[in-house]
Structures are given as C-alpha cells and as structure tokens.
Design a protein around this motif. Sequence first.
Motif, short mmCIF file in Angstrom:
data_model
loop_
_atom_site.label_atom_id
_atom_site.label_comp_id
_atom_site.label_asym_id
_atom_site.label_seq_id
_atom_site.Cartn_x
_atom_site.Cartn_y
_atom_site.Cartn_z
N CYS A 175 0.82 -1.22 0.00
CA CYS A 175 0.00 0.00 0.00
C CYS A 175 0.86 1.27 0.00
O CYS A 175 0.51 2.25 -0.65
N ARG A 176 1.96 1.24 0.73
CA ARG A 176 2.84 2.42 0.78
C ARG A 176 3.41 2.77 -0.59
O ARG A 176 3.68 3.93 -0.87
N LEU A 177 3.58 1.76 -1.44
CA LEU A 177 4.15 1.99 -2.77
C LEU A 177 3.08 2.20 -3.85
O LEU A 177 3.41 2.47 -5.01
N CYS A 178 1.83 2.09 -3.49
CA CYS A 178 0.73 2.14 -4.46
C CYS A 178 0.43 3.56 -4.92
O CYS A 178 0.47 4.51 -4.14
N LYS A 179 0.08 3.69 -6.19
CA LYS A 179 -0.25 5.02 -6.74
C LYS A 179 -1.61 5.52 -6.26
O LYS A 179 -1.93 6.69 -6.41
N PHE A 180 -2.43 4.66 -5.67
CA PHE A 180 -3.75 5.07 -5.18
C PHE A 180 -3.75 5.45 -3.70
O PHE A 180 -4.78 5.74 -3.12
N LYS A 181 -2.57 5.47 -3.08
CA LYS A 181 -2.44 5.83 -1.67
C LYS A 181 -2.59 7.33 -1.48
O LYS A 181 -2.05 8.13 -2.24
N ILE A 182 -3.35 7.72 -0.46
CA ILE A 182 -3.47 9.12 -0.08
C ILE A 182 -2.92 9.22 1.34
O ILE A 182 -3.29 8.43 2.20
N GLY A 183 -2.05 10.18 1.60
CA GLY A 183 -1.48 10.37 2.93
C GLY A 183 -0.16 9.63 3.08
O GLY A 183 0.06 8.60 2.45
N LYS B 169 -9.03 4.06 -4.25
CA LYS B 169 -9.94 3.14 -4.93
C LYS B 169 -11.14 2.75 -4.07
O LYS B 169 -12.26 2.79 -4.52
N CYS B 170 -10.88 2.31 -2.85
CA CYS B 170 -11.98 1.82 -2.01
C CYS B 170 -12.34 2.80 -0.89
O CYS B 170 -13.32 2.59 -0.19
N GLU B 171 -11.55 3.85 -0.74
CA GLU B 171 -11.76 4.89 0.27
C GLU B 171 -11.64 4.36 1.70
O GLU B 171 -12.17 4.95 2.63
N CYS B 172 -10.95 3.25 1.88
CA CYS B 172 -10.76 2.68 3.21
C CYS B 172 -9.53 3.28 3.89
O CYS B 172 -8.58 3.67 3.22
N MET B 173 -9.56 3.30 5.21
CA MET B 173 -8.39 3.65 5.99
C MET B 173 -7.48 2.43 5.98
O MET B 173 -7.87 1.35 6.43
N VAL B 174 -6.29 2.57 5.44
CA VAL B 174 -5.36 1.46 5.24
C VAL B 174 -5.00 0.78 6.56
O VAL B 174 -4.92 -0.44 6.64
#
Length: 84
Positions: A40-48, A58-63
Amino acid sequence: MRFKNIFNLLNTLFSTLKRFLGNREVLANFKEIENRLQTCRLCKFKIGDTLKNMKCKKCECMVRYKVRLAESYCPEGKWDATDS
C-alpha cells in the motif's frame, strides 16, 4: 461513500463475522499485515504519508484498519484475503 464501497465494506464485515463465529482467525498475522502495508505504501492510489492518515483512493478505506482484517483484500488485486 459510493454504493460499491458500502457494499464492499459490508461484505468484508459479514465475512469477518463468519470467520469469528467459525472460530477462525479474524486478524491477519503480523507478517501478512507488514506485506500488505508495504504494498500500500508503494501504491499510486495511496493518499497520505503516515499510517494514521493513509487512505486508499480506490476503495476509500483507511489502510491501517483494512490491512489488519484477514478477509479484506486490495481492490486492485495487489493482495488477497488470507486463508488462516
């Protein structure tokens, strides 16, 4: 939250409840959680940038919560639910 995201959340919660009632592990093991977080840390869809505020576009979940549940999975298919 979009309908699809609500459906996915409810599906994960229902599957987690089934695991719990079936005396199966609800939480992923530590190594699996670390692997998911690294992905997740390396993913382009990560926010924050910090785990406390990291969210998936993508899913709007808290990682930080999503990676801990054994039944959760990546919407992009980068990691799957565990079978513990």
